[in-house]
Design an enzyme around this catalytic site. Structure first.
Site, PDB file in Angstrom:
ATOM      1  N   LYS A 258      37.940  51.341  32.497  1.00 37.61           N
ATOM      2  CA  LYS A 258      37.731  50.942  31.094  1.00 37.61           C
ATOM      3  C   LYS A 258      36.820  49.715  30.994  1.00 37.61           C
ATOM      4  O   LYS A 258      35.824  49.742  30.282  1.00 37.61           O
ATOM      5  CB  LYS A 258      39.073  50.627  30.410  1.00 37.61           C
TER       6      LYS A 258
ATOM      7  N   ARG B  21      52.429  48.292  37.292  1.00 34.99           N
ATOM      8  CA  ARG B  21      51.520  48.465  36.140  1.00 34.99           C
ATOM      9  C   ARG B  21      51.314  49.949  35.849  1.00 34.99           C
ATOM     10  O   ARG B  21      51.210  50.361  34.699  1.00 34.99           O
ATOM     11  CB  ARG B  21      50.170  47.790  36.423  1.00 34.99           C
TER      12      ARG B  21
ATOM     13  N   ARG C  33      42.548  37.852  40.593  1.00 36.36           N
ATOM     14  CA  ARG C  33      43.596  38.265  39.637  1.00 36.36           C
ATOM     15  C   ARG C  33      44.896  38.529  40.379  1.00 36.36           C
ATOM     16  O   ARG C  33      44.942  39.372  41.275  1.00 36.36           O
ATOM     17  CB  ARG C  33      43.147  39.527  38.881  1.00 36.36           C
TER      18      ARG C  33
ATOM     19  N   ARG D 233      39.390  45.396  44.044  1.00 39.56           N
ATOM     20  CA  ARG D 233      38.998  44.335  43.105  1.00 39.56           C
ATOM     21  C   ARG D 233      39.780  43.057  43.402  1.00 39.56           C
ATOM     22  O   ARG D 233      39.247  41.960  43.297  1.00 39.56           O
ATOM     23  CB  ARG D 233      39.237  44.791  41.658  1.00 39.56           C
TER      24      ARG D 233
END
Ligand code: B4P
Length: 197
Positions: A14, A146, A134, A128
């Protein structure tokens, strides 16, 4: 005005696709994940509250996120359309968004749902996590949580928009360019129909 929801599980592409889509169509990009992360970096009271949720991979309460979206819409009265990325994530958020857009005499044009296998999602997010800093990307347990949150709370958003025949499911695997081509094909088809009306 043409408004798009880019929908899919965490890691489905996204955020990645939003960057090129907003530049191709001149839309205003609204990512609740980015908005929350900037509140966290600025250490605002909202950010301090949100951090606990993001670190655990669970959703920030609806009222907090809906308030942020309402402000973002008010701050952009002249936008030619919005690309919503990572929002709505619950049916309550979807209903709130529909009401806010109705006040602006507009609505959702299409929900583009990116379909990616769970193993590919985990692989992308762990990759990532090596560079993003993160906390929610660097731990496989949090990533799996998640994905559970997505299946248990967010997947129902597609059911909400399917009632209005707005959902298009697309293959989110392949190169970024291949996914972008699939998305633009669907958007162009709808823009053409809108211009005919
Ligand atoms: P988000 O910031 O929305 O993040 P995300 O879903 O994890 O990532 P996204 O899907 O955008 O990433 P992308 O695939 O582009 O949410 C983070 C957290 O914020 C949530 O867990 C929640 O706590 C909170 N939150 C956000 N919105 C909320 C809301 N509305 N309500 C409540 N809480 C909310 O990128 C992933 C990786 O895949 C990248 O490294 C990218 O390079 C790679 N990639 C992308 N496309 C690829 C391709 N085709 N091939 C290979 N790799 C690819």
């Amino acid at each position: 005005m043409f408004n798009i929801i880019l929908f899919g599980a965490p890691g489905s592409g996204k955020g990645t696709q939003s960057i090129t889509l907003v530049s191709a169509y001149g839309l205003k990009h609204i990512s609740t994940g980015d908005l929350l992360r900037s509140e966290i970096s600025a250490k605002t009271p909202l950010g301090l509250e949100a951090k606990n949720f993001l670190d655990k991979g669970i959703l920030v309460p609806d009222e907090v996120v809906i308030g942020m979206i309402s402000s973002a819409l008010e701050e952009n009265p002249d936008a030619p359309g919005f690309l919503f990325d990572g929002f709505p994530r619950t049916p309550a958020q979807a209903e709130a968004l529909d009401k806010l857009l109705k006040l602006k005499q507009t609505g959702i044009g299409v929900v583009l749902a990116l379909d990616v296998s769970e193993e590919e999602l985990v692989k992308r997010l762990l990759k990532r996590g090596l560079t993003s800093g993160r906390s929610d990307d660097s731990n496989e347990g949090v990533i799996r949580d998640r994905l559970k949150v997505y299946n248990n709370q967010t997947a129902a958003v597609a059911t909400h928009y399917a009632k209005f025949d707005k959902v298009v499911k697309l293959d989110g695997e392949g190169t970024e360019e291949e996914v972008f081509a699939r998305l633009t094909k669907e958007i162009d088809k709808r823009l053409k129909n809108q211009n005919k009306d």
